[in-house]
Design a protein around this motif. Structure first.
Motif, PDB file in Angstrom:
ATOM      1  N   ALA A 155       0.842  -1.194   0.000  1.00 52.12           N
ATOM      2  CA  ALA A 155       0.000   0.000   0.000  1.00 52.12           C
ATOM      3  C   ALA A 155       0.879   1.246   0.000  1.00 52.12           C
ATOM      4  CB  ALA A 155      -0.927   0.004   1.217  1.00 52.12           C
ATOM      5  N   VAL A 156       0.355   2.298  -0.595  1.00 52.45           N
ATOM      6  CA  VAL A 156       1.039   3.593  -0.629  1.00 52.45           C
ATOM      7  C   VAL A 156       0.132   4.602   0.071  1.00 52.45           C
ATOM      8  CG1 VAL A 156       2.023   5.404  -2.081  1.00 52.45           C
ATOM      9  CG2 VAL A 156       2.172   2.997  -2.803  1.00 52.45           C
ATOM     10  N   GLU A 157       0.605   5.144   1.187  1.00 57.02           N
ATOM     11  CA  GLU A 157      -0.207   6.062   1.995  1.00 57.02           C
ATOM     12  C   GLU A 157       0.575   7.336   2.306  1.00 57.02           C
ATOM     13  OE1 GLU A 157      -2.746   8.103   3.509  1.00 57.02           O
ATOM     14  OE2 GLU A 157      -3.583   6.085   3.236  1.00 57.02           O
ATOM     15  N   LEU A 158      -0.044   8.486   2.058  1.00 54.96           N
ATOM     16  CA  LEU A 158       0.601   9.776   2.288  1.00 54.96           C
ATOM     17  C   LEU A 158       0.445  10.241   3.738  1.00 54.96           C
ATOM     18  CD1 LEU A 158       2.037  12.302   1.184  1.00 54.96           C
ATOM     19  CD2 LEU A 158      -0.204  13.158   0.452  1.00 54.96           C
ATOM     20  N   ASP A 159      -0.705   9.968   4.348  1.00 54.69           N
ATOM     21  CA  ASP A 159      -0.992  10.438   5.704  1.00 54.69           C
ATOM     22  C   ASP A 159      -0.296   9.535   6.727  1.00 54.69           C
ATOM     23  OD1 ASP A 159      -2.021  11.324   8.098  1.00 54.69           O
ATOM     24  OD2 ASP A 159      -4.092  11.482   7.378  1.00 54.69           O
ATOM     25  N   ARG A 160       0.792  10.014   7.301  1.00 58.05           N
ATOM     26  CA  ARG A 160       1.587   9.188   8.210  1.00 58.05           C
ATOM     27  C   ARG A 160       0.833   8.816   9.488  1.00 58.05           C
ATOM     28  NH1 ARG A 160       7.137  12.636   7.899  1.00 58.05           N
ATOM     29  NH2 ARG A 160       5.611  14.274   7.551  1.00 58.05           N
ATOM     30  N   ASP A 161      -0.158   9.619   9.874  1.00 59.32           N
ATOM     31  CA  ASP A 161      -0.924   9.316  11.081  1.00 59.32           C
ATOM     32  C   ASP A 161      -1.783   8.054  10.925  1.00 59.32           C
ATOM     33  OD1 ASP A 161       0.169  11.519  12.271  1.00 59.32           O
ATOM     34  OD2 ASP A 161      -1.594  12.799  12.025  1.00 59.32           O
ATOM     35  N   LEU A 162      -2.034   7.646   9.689  1.00 63.52           N
ATOM     36  CA  LEU A 162      -2.865   6.470   9.440  1.00 63.52           C
ATOM     37  C   LEU A 162      -2.062   5.168   9.401  1.00 63.52           C
ATOM     38  CD1 LEU A 162      -5.217   7.826   6.629  1.00 63.52           C
ATOM     39  CD2 LEU A 162      -5.934   7.108   8.909  1.00 63.52           C
ATOM     40  N   ILE A 163      -0.758   5.278   9.203  1.00 61.37           N
ATOM     41  CA  ILE A 163       0.045   4.088   8.904  1.00 61.37           C
ATOM     42  C   ILE A 163       0.111   3.106  10.058  1.00 61.37           C
ATOM     43  CG2 ILE A 163       2.385   3.301   8.364  1.00 61.37           C
ATOM     44  CD1 ILE A 163       2.643   5.755   6.532  1.00 61.37           C
ATOM     45  N   HIS A 222       2.623  -4.444   3.546  1.00 59.09           N
ATOM     46  CA  HIS A 222       3.786  -3.553   3.435  1.00 59.09           C
ATOM     47  C   HIS A 222       3.264  -2.172   3.053  1.00 59.09           C
ATOM     48  CE1 HIS A 222       6.778  -6.826   3.586  1.00 59.09           C
ATOM     49  NE2 HIS A 222       5.871  -7.512   2.920  1.00 59.09           N
ATOM     50  N   ILE A 223       3.425  -1.203   3.949  1.00 58.46           N
ATOM     51  CA  ILE A 223       2.930   0.157   3.697  1.00 58.46           C
ATOM     52  C   ILE A 223       4.107   1.059   3.347  1.00 58.46           C
ATOM     53  CG2 ILE A 223       1.603   2.095   4.584  1.00 58.46           C
ATOM     54  CD1 ILE A 223       0.390   0.192   6.667  1.00 58.46           C
ATOM     55  N   HIS A 224       4.021   1.706   2.205  1.00 57.28           N
ATOM     56  CA  HIS A 224       5.033   2.667   1.775  1.00 57.28           C
ATOM     57  C   HIS A 224       4.516   4.065   2.109  1.00 57.28           C
ATOM     58  CE1 HIS A 224       7.076  -0.509  -0.593  1.00 57.28           C
ATOM     59  NE2 HIS A 224       5.846  -0.936  -0.807  1.00 57.28           N
ATOM     60  N   SER A 225       5.226   4.759   2.978  1.00 61.67           N
ATOM     61  CA  SER A 225       4.849   6.122   3.348  1.00 61.67           C
ATOM     62  C   SER A 225       5.351   7.070   2.263  1.00 61.67           C
ATOM     63  CB  SER A 225       5.467   6.481   4.705  1.00 61.67           C
ATOM     64  OG  SER A 225       5.161   7.815   5.055  1.00 61.67           O
ATOM     65  N   ALA A 226       4.463   7.444   1.352  1.00 59.98           N
ATOM     66  CA  ALA A 226       4.899   8.205   0.171  1.00 59.98           C
ATOM     67  C   ALA A 226       3.709   8.878  -0.502  1.00 59.98           C
ATOM     68  CB  ALA A 226       5.597   7.272  -0.825  1.00 59.98           C
ATOM     69  N   ASP A 227       4.044   9.842  -1.340  1.00 58.63           N
ATOM     70  CA  ASP A 227       3.064  10.522  -2.183  1.00 58.63           C
ATOM     71  C   ASP A 227       2.916   9.714  -3.469  1.00 58.63           C
ATOM     72  OD1 ASP A 227       1.637  12.193  -3.868  1.00 58.63           O
ATOM     73  OD2 ASP A 227       2.844  13.976  -3.465  1.00 58.63           O
ATOM     74  N   ALA A 228       1.721   9.198  -3.738  1.00 56.01           N
ATOM     75  CA  ALA A 228       1.500   8.354  -4.916  1.00 56.01           C
ATOM     76  C   ALA A 228       1.837   9.075  -6.214  1.00 56.01           C
ATOM     77  CB  ALA A 228       0.053   7.871  -4.953  1.00 56.01           C
ATOM     78  N   LEU A 229       1.721  10.407  -6.221  1.00 58.78           N
ATOM     79  CA  LEU A 229       2.030  11.182  -7.428  1.00 58.78           C
ATOM     80  C   LEU A 229       3.514  11.139  -7.781  1.00 58.78           C
ATOM     81  CD1 LEU A 229      -0.166  14.390  -7.029  1.00 58.78           C
ATOM     82  CD2 LEU A 229      -0.246  12.787  -8.942  1.00 58.78           C
ATOM     83  N   ASN A 241       7.378   5.544  -7.452  1.00 60.82           N
ATOM     84  CA  ASN A 241       7.765   4.677  -8.570  1.00 60.82           C
ATOM     85  C   ASN A 241       7.127   3.294  -8.377  1.00 60.82           C
ATOM     86  OD1 ASN A 241       8.958   3.245 -10.630  1.00 60.82           O
ATOM     87  ND2 ASN A 241      11.024   3.320  -9.774  1.00 60.82           N
ATOM     88  N   PHE A 242       5.942   3.109  -8.958  1.00 58.80           N
ATOM     89  CA  PHE A 242       5.221   1.846  -8.787  1.00 58.80           C
ATOM     90  C   PHE A 242       5.942   0.683  -9.462  1.00 58.80           C
ATOM     91  CE2 PHE A 242       2.037   5.010  -7.884  1.00 58.80           C
ATOM     92  CZ  PHE A 242       1.282   4.447  -6.869  1.00 58.80           C
ATOM     93  N   SER A 243       6.666   0.970 -10.528  1.00 56.91           N
ATOM     94  CA  SER A 243       7.331  -0.105 -11.271  1.00 56.91           C
ATOM     95  C   SER A 243       8.348  -0.855 -10.415  1.00 56.91           C
ATOM     96  CB  SER A 243       7.993   0.452 -12.538  1.00 56.91           C
ATOM     97  OG  SER A 243       8.965   1.425 -12.216  1.00 56.91           O
ATOM     98  N   GLN A 244       8.881  -0.194  -9.372  1.00 54.64           N
ATOM     99  CA  GLN A 244       9.862  -0.858  -8.508  1.00 54.64           C
ATOM    100  C   GLN A 244       9.237  -1.992  -7.696  1.00 54.64           C
ATOM    101  OE1 GLN A 244      11.389   1.865  -5.540  1.00 54.64           O
ATOM    102  NE2 GLN A 244       9.352   2.462  -4.848  1.00 54.64           N
ATOM    103  N   LEU A 245       7.919  -2.017  -7.607  1.00 58.02           N
ATOM    104  CA  LEU A 245       7.231  -3.050  -6.847  1.00 58.02           C
ATOM    105  C   LEU A 245       6.884  -4.265  -7.701  1.00 58.02           C
ATOM    106  CD1 LEU A 245       4.684  -0.870  -4.808  1.00 58.02           C
ATOM    107  CD2 LEU A 245       7.044  -1.460  -4.222  1.00 58.02           C
ATOM    108  N   ALA A 246       7.080  -4.154  -9.013  1.00 59.18           N
ATOM    109  CA  ALA A 246       6.634  -5.205  -9.920  1.00 59.18           C
ATOM    110  C   ALA A 246       7.450  -6.485  -9.789  1.00 59.18           C
ATOM    111  CB  ALA A 246       6.667  -4.707 -11.363  1.00 59.18           C
ATOM    112  N   ALA A 247       8.725  -6.363  -9.424  1.00 61.54           N
ATOM    113  CA  ALA A 247       9.598  -7.529  -9.205  1.00 61.54           C
ATOM    114  C   ALA A 247       9.578  -8.490 -10.390  1.00 61.54           C
ATOM    115  CB  ALA A 247       9.184  -8.261  -7.925  1.00 61.54           C
ATOM    116  N   GLY A 248       9.653  -7.917 -11.589  1.00 59.14           N
ATOM    117  CA  GLY A 248       9.707  -8.742 -12.787  1.00 59.14           C
ATOM    118  C   GLY A 248       8.362  -9.238 -13.274  1.00 59.14           C
ATOM    119  N   GLY A 249       7.289  -8.968 -12.523  1.00 56.05           N
ATOM    120  CA  GLY A 249       5.943  -9.380 -12.935  1.00 56.05           C
ATOM    121  C   GLY A 249       5.060  -8.176 -13.202  1.00 56.05           C
TER     122      GLY A 249
END
Length: 256
Positions: free
Chosen positions: A58-66, A80-87, A90-98
């Motif tokens: 998951a990608v979540e910007l609001d750190r208070d929710l994590i 696995h929560i990524h604390s980040a701005d979805a805009l 880099n989503f492609s880094q999560l693809a792991a070849g798939g």
């Protein structure tokens, strides 16, 4: 989860069990799939996804929710929560070849730029399922000649199959938004129906063509193509962009 929705993050938390069940049914998550949720919020969809697939990113910007979200999901699977701005993520880094399956209740105030950001990474994406403002979904799926047909329609439909699935009323969210929502599926084409020579050129031409909707292609495309070049593609230079099909835009861009 005691959290005050924040207007600056465009937070409207889904709470309706019937809508949640419908969403999960159309996504149809399976164990082993690489699913990424954008903006999990308080976890209404997150928990149901985890129950079915066992592992989720998951990608979540609001750190208070994590931290509360992580705690509420511990017994359900591997989150696995990524604390980040979805805009900017880099989503492609999560693809792991798939390929990724991307889902989310997208904040309405950033939905269009976020869709364009995901388009840039569509080669790593199997499909996308999003809750969006109904008006945005209508624009995404509009056909030539329709008042809703515009830049967003062309940019998405040349890269993805766009399928509106069902509408969602304001009462399904807390706080209820002032607009109706819709759930939509986007499936990136493995082989685009109209091959684009240069996507940056295509993007610029489409934006320019719709820059002033009441003007003709001849006027809007000055500096990119002249009337003879437009006619060379079998397109009337006096036509407006809203009447032109996807293939026409691709032909024009490939001539630039």
């Amino acid at each position: 989860m005691n959290h005050q929705p924040r207007k600056r993050f465009g937070q409207n938390f889904l709470h309706d069990p019937g809508v949640i069940g419908h969403i999960i049914a159309v996504i149809n998550p399976k164990p082993g799939q690489n699913i990424v949720e954008i903006g999990p919020g308080q976890g209404a969809i997150t928990r149901e996804l985890l129950r079915r697939c066992g592992r989720l990113q998951a990608v979540e910007l609001d750190r208070d929710l994590i931290e509360p979200l992580d705690q509420s999901c511990k017994a359900l699977g591997e989150l696995h929560i990524h604390s980040a701005d979805a805009l900017k993520f880099n989503f492609s880094q999560l693809a792991a070849g798939g390929k990724l399956r991307v889902v989310g209740n997208l904040p309405y105030n950033i939905s269009t730029p976020l869709l364009f950001h995901l388009l840039e990474q569509s080669s790593h994406i199997e499909d996308m399922h999003f809750m969006l403002q109904k008006e945005v979904v209508e624009r995404m799926a509009a056909s030539p000649g329709n008042k809703d047909y515009g830049r967003l329609s062309v940019m998405l439909q040349t890269r993805c199959q766009v399928t509106p699935l069902f509408d969602i009323g304001p009462g399904a969210f807390k706080p209820p938004p002032k607009v109706h929502s819709a759930f939509v599926r986007l499936v990136p084409f493995r082989e685009p129906p109209y091959p684009i020579d240069d996507f940056e050129t295509f993007s610029r031409l489409v934006a320019t063509a719709f820059g002033q909707r009441r003007k003709t292609l001849r006027n809007n495309l000055k500096g990119l193509l002249d009337a003879d070049q437009i006619a060379q593609c079998g397109i009337d230079p006096a036509a407006r962009a809203e009447t032109l099909g996807l293939e026409g835009f691709v032909h024009l861009a490939n001539l630039c």
